[in-house]
Design a protein around this motif. Structure first.
Motif, mmCIF file in Angstrom:
data_model
loop_
_atom_site.group_PDB
_atom_site.id
_atom_site.type_symbol
_atom_site.label_atom_id
_atom_site.label_comp_id
_atom_site.label_asym_id
_atom_site.label_seq_id
_atom_site.Cartn_x
_atom_site.Cartn_y
_atom_site.Cartn_z
ATOM 1 N N ASP A 15 -9.509 -25.758 -13.926
ATOM 2 C CA ASP A 15 -10.254 -26.672 -13.731
ATOM 3 C C ASP A 15 -10.471 -26.841 -12.311
ATOM 4 O OD1 ASP A 15 -10.067 -27.347 -16.209
ATOM 5 O OD2 ASP A 15 -8.547 -29.138 -15.936
ATOM 6 N N GLY A 16 -9.586 -26.689 -11.182
ATOM 7 C CA GLY A 16 -9.685 -26.527 -10.089
ATOM 8 C C GLY A 16 -10.713 -25.582 -9.460
ATOM 9 N N ASP A 17 -10.555 -24.535 -10.102
ATOM 10 C CA ASP A 17 -11.432 -23.414 -9.786
ATOM 11 C C ASP A 17 -12.981 -23.803 -10.129
ATOM 12 O OD1 ASP A 17 -9.259 -21.758 -9.059
ATOM 13 O OD2 ASP A 17 -9.726 -20.177 -10.351
ATOM 14 N N ASN A 18 -13.061 -24.486 -11.416
ATOM 15 C CA ASN A 18 -14.524 -24.767 -11.757
ATOM 16 C C ASN A 18 -15.081 -25.864 -10.704
ATOM 17 O OD1 ASN A 18 -14.618 -23.529 -14.249
ATOM 18 N ND2 ASN A 18 -13.998 -24.969 -15.282
ATOM 19 N N LEU A 19 -14.358 -26.814 -10.217
ATOM 20 C CA LEU A 19 -14.682 -27.684 -9.208
ATOM 21 C C LEU A 19 -15.137 -26.948 -7.927
ATOM 22 C CD1 LEU A 19 -15.365 -30.658 -8.263
ATOM 23 C CD2 LEU A 19 -12.981 -30.876 -7.355
ATOM 24 N N ALA A 20 -14.568 -26.009 -7.674
ATOM 25 C CA ALA A 20 -14.907 -25.029 -6.385
ATOM 26 C C ALA A 20 -16.218 -24.283 -6.704
ATOM 27 C CB ALA A 20 -13.912 -24.266 -6.228
ATOM 28 N N VAL A 21 -16.351 -23.940 -7.977
ATOM 29 C CA VAL A 21 -17.583 -23.241 -8.165
ATOM 30 C C VAL A 21 -18.600 -24.149 -8.243
ATOM 31 C CG1 VAL A 21 -18.692 -22.156 -10.451
ATOM 32 C CG2 VAL A 21 -16.442 -21.495 -9.659
ATOM 33 N N ALA A 22 -18.372 -25.512 -8.801
ATOM 34 C CA ALA A 22 -19.666 -26.314 -8.958
ATOM 35 C C ALA A 22 -20.050 -26.805 -7.436
ATOM 36 C CB ALA A 22 -19.191 -27.739 -9.498
ATOM 37 N N ALA A 225 -21.781 -11.040 -14.528
ATOM 38 C CA ALA A 225 -20.836 -10.297 -14.066
ATOM 39 C C ALA A 225 -21.280 -9.161 -13.156
ATOM 40 C CB ALA A 225 -19.883 -9.541 -15.093
ATOM 41 N N ILE A 226 -20.818 -9.198 -12.054
ATOM 42 C CA ILE A 226 -21.185 -8.061 -11.246
ATOM 43 C C ILE A 226 -20.234 -6.738 -10.898
ATOM 44 C CG2 ILE A 226 -21.879 -7.765 -8.478
ATOM 45 C CD1 ILE A 226 -23.287 -9.902 -9.948
ATOM 46 N N GLY A 227 -20.939 -5.521 -10.844
ATOM 47 C CA GLY A 227 -19.994 -4.599 -10.643
ATOM 48 C C GLY A 227 -20.846 -3.432 -11.000
ATOM 49 N N ASP A 228 -20.393 -1.900 -10.957
ATOM 50 C CA ASP A 228 -20.901 -0.643 -11.020
ATOM 51 C C ASP A 228 -20.870 -0.343 -12.497
ATOM 52 O OD1 ASP A 228 -22.134 -0.634 -8.587
ATOM 53 O OD2 ASP A 228 -20.201 0.123 -7.658
ATOM 54 N N ALA A 323 -23.110 -18.400 -16.157
ATOM 55 C CA ALA A 323 -21.804 -18.425 -16.314
ATOM 56 C C ALA A 323 -20.877 -17.420 -15.657
ATOM 57 C CB ALA A 323 -21.366 -18.555 -17.723
ATOM 58 N N PRO A 324 -20.752 -17.597 -14.302
ATOM 59 C CA PRO A 324 -20.044 -16.554 -13.368
ATOM 60 C C PRO A 324 -18.657 -16.016 -13.975
ATOM 61 C CG PRO A 324 -20.203 -18.677 -12.217
ATOM 62 C CD PRO A 324 -20.999 -18.759 -13.415
ATOM 63 N N ALA A 325 -18.542 -14.930 -14.306
ATOM 64 C CA ALA A 325 -17.547 -14.295 -14.774
ATOM 65 C C ALA A 325 -16.330 -13.859 -13.610
ATOM 66 C CB ALA A 325 -17.534 -13.360 -15.946
ATOM 67 N N GLY A 326 -15.167 -13.714 -13.907
ATOM 68 C CA GLY A 326 -14.133 -13.227 -12.996
ATOM 69 C C GLY A 326 -12.911 -13.667 -13.300
ATOM 70 N N PHE A 327 -11.933 -12.808 -12.874
ATOM 71 C CA PHE A 327 -10.438 -13.079 -13.199
ATOM 72 C C PHE A 327 -9.759 -14.047 -12.077
ATOM 73 C CE2 PHE A 327 -11.238 -9.057 -15.381
ATOM 74 C CZ PHE A 327 -10.725 -9.210 -16.452
ATOM 75 N N ALA A 334 -18.093 -14.906 -5.900
ATOM 76 C CA ALA A 334 -18.797 -13.711 -5.529
ATOM 77 C C ALA A 334 -19.917 -13.502 -6.537
ATOM 78 C CB ALA A 334 -17.967 -12.466 -5.311
ATOM 79 N N ALA A 335 -19.648 -13.721 -7.722
ATOM 80 C CA ALA A 335 -20.731 -13.610 -8.738
ATOM 81 C C ALA A 335 -21.665 -14.535 -8.725
ATOM 82 C CB ALA A 335 -19.913 -13.701 -10.331
ATOM 83 N N LEU A 336 -21.447 -16.011 -8.388
ATOM 84 C CA LEU A 336 -22.198 -17.032 -7.811
ATOM 85 C C LEU A 336 -23.053 -16.698 -6.644
ATOM 86 C CD1 LEU A 336 -22.322 -19.771 -9.114
ATOM 87 C CD2 LEU A 336 -21.156 -20.613 -7.236
ATOM 88 N N ARG A 337 -22.709 -16.299 -5.931
ATOM 89 C CA ARG A 337 -23.301 -15.851 -4.750
ATOM 90 C C ARG A 337 -24.546 -14.651 -4.942
ATOM 91 N NH1 ARG A 337 -17.914 -15.918 -1.910
ATOM 92 N NH2 ARG A 337 -17.520 -18.145 -1.301
#
Length: 350
Positions: A15-22, A225-228, A323-327, A334-337
């Motif tokens: 939840d805290g992360d979701n607010l930061a993402v928003a 999801a970002i990556g090679d 829907a930016p993914a990440g652990f 970073a995915a959002l950017r």
């Protein structure tokens, strides 16, 4: 093409992360922030929380479930959220599915198209602040032979017209959505199949209403999801795809399974469902074809995602919801950017 984000369900430990993402999406200039509800967190409370702590990004329900609320209550909630957010609310509606509708809300999952049409008509009538009366198959307002009388909404929405979206998957629902809504919320969208699985049905509905696709918001959600390592990134979403294609609904009524079949995965969709419903969730995930995941997500480098964005825009998408993914939170940010970077590289940024 515009960008949105989807926070999914609240209460999943982020939840805290979701607010930061928003908040980061707001800073980056994303157009809309969607949130969802099923049988956990309710979406209006989440959107009020997000709207209070952002400045310019729209907040939208993806979705408010039709069986959960009387239509007049939905109109009240929409008007209130639009007023509190300073005119930033978008109303997304959907019938949910038979298991949730009947198991959680105790509402029969019958005649979903007719029920949706009546619901939208009542919501729009109530939000227009005219005295509310309605004589339909599913709702009659006021009730006959009783003390009820036509009354009107006392809250003034910020805007005269609050954008109304419908979550649609099947051809008939898509056509009706084009006819009666301002936008469509789509899931598991493949750019290669979008014309046949969605856009042509939406267009038919628009034509039925004497309108074109101009101004209609085609709004699919895609995990990002970002990556090679594209194969490794795709494997992250195997359980997600297996859940929807295999287990989201009964064997006879799984709209996502039917969508996968319309995309050409008839045999694979049947295998995924068989394994999932028999309890073999890992086997169901393993049975998901890599190509199905790759077609319905944004995976890889910024350059690869920019190319995929171009394909979605060419297919008729007007708002691409990520829907930016990440652990970790840093990975999601970073995915959002990267999403904004990809849009700029695609040449599609407004």
């Amino acid at each position: 093409m515009r960008l949105g984000i989807n926070l999914g369900y609240w209460g999943a430990g982020m939840d805290g992360d979701n607010l930061a993402v928003a908040q980061e999406a707001d800073r980056l200039g994303y157009d809309v922030c969607w949130a969802a509800e099923a049988y956990g967190s309710d979406v209006p409370t989440v959107l009020a929380w997000v709207a209070a702590q952002t400045e310019s990004i729209d907040v939208g329900s993806a979705i408010m479930q039709i069986p959960a609320r009387q239509p007049a209550m939905t109109a009240m909630t929409a008007a209130t959220l639009d007023s509190l957010s300073g005119g930033r609310f978008r109303l997304g509606l959907g019938v949910s599915g038979p298991q949730v509708s009947e198991g959680w809300y105790g509402v029969k999952f019958d005649k979903p198209l007719a029920r949706t049409r009546e619901y939208v008509e009542i919501v729009r009538k109530a939000m227009s602040r005219e005295r509310l009366s309605y004589d339909g198959e599913h709702w009659t307002l006021p009730l006959p032979d009783g003390p009820g009388k036509p009354i009107k909404l006392t809250v003034h929405p910020q805007r005269e017209h609050i954008p109304l979206y419908i979550a649609a998957i099947g051809p008939k629902n898509l056509e009706q959505t084009g006819e009666i809504a301002d936008g469509a919320l789509l899931i598991f969208p493949s750019a290669e199949h979008l014309e046949d699985t969605a856009v042509k049905h939406l267009r038919a509905g628009r034509e039925k209403a004497g309108k074109t696709m101009e101004g209609f918001d085609v709004c699919p959600t895609l995990p990002l999801a970002i990556g090679d390592d594209v194969n490794g990134l795709a494997d992250m979403f195997r359980p997600y795809t297996a859940l929807y294609v295999g287990g989201m609904g009964s064997r006879k009524q799984n709209f996502y399974n039917q969508l996968a079949q319309r995309m050409g995965y008839e045999k694979e969709a049947a295998e995924i469902q068989d394994k999932y419903l028999s309890g073999d969730k890992s086997g169901a995930a393993a049975a998901v074809p890599h190509r199905l995941i790759d077609q319905t997500t944004l995976l890889g480098s910024v350059e690869r995602i920019a190319e995929r964005m171009q394909a979605y825009a060419a297919a008729g998408v007007t708002t691409l919801t990520l829907a930016p993914a990440g652990f970790t939170l840093d990975e999601r940010l970073a995915a959002l950017r990267a999403g904004t970077d990809a849009l700029e590289r695609s040449g599609l940024a407004a």
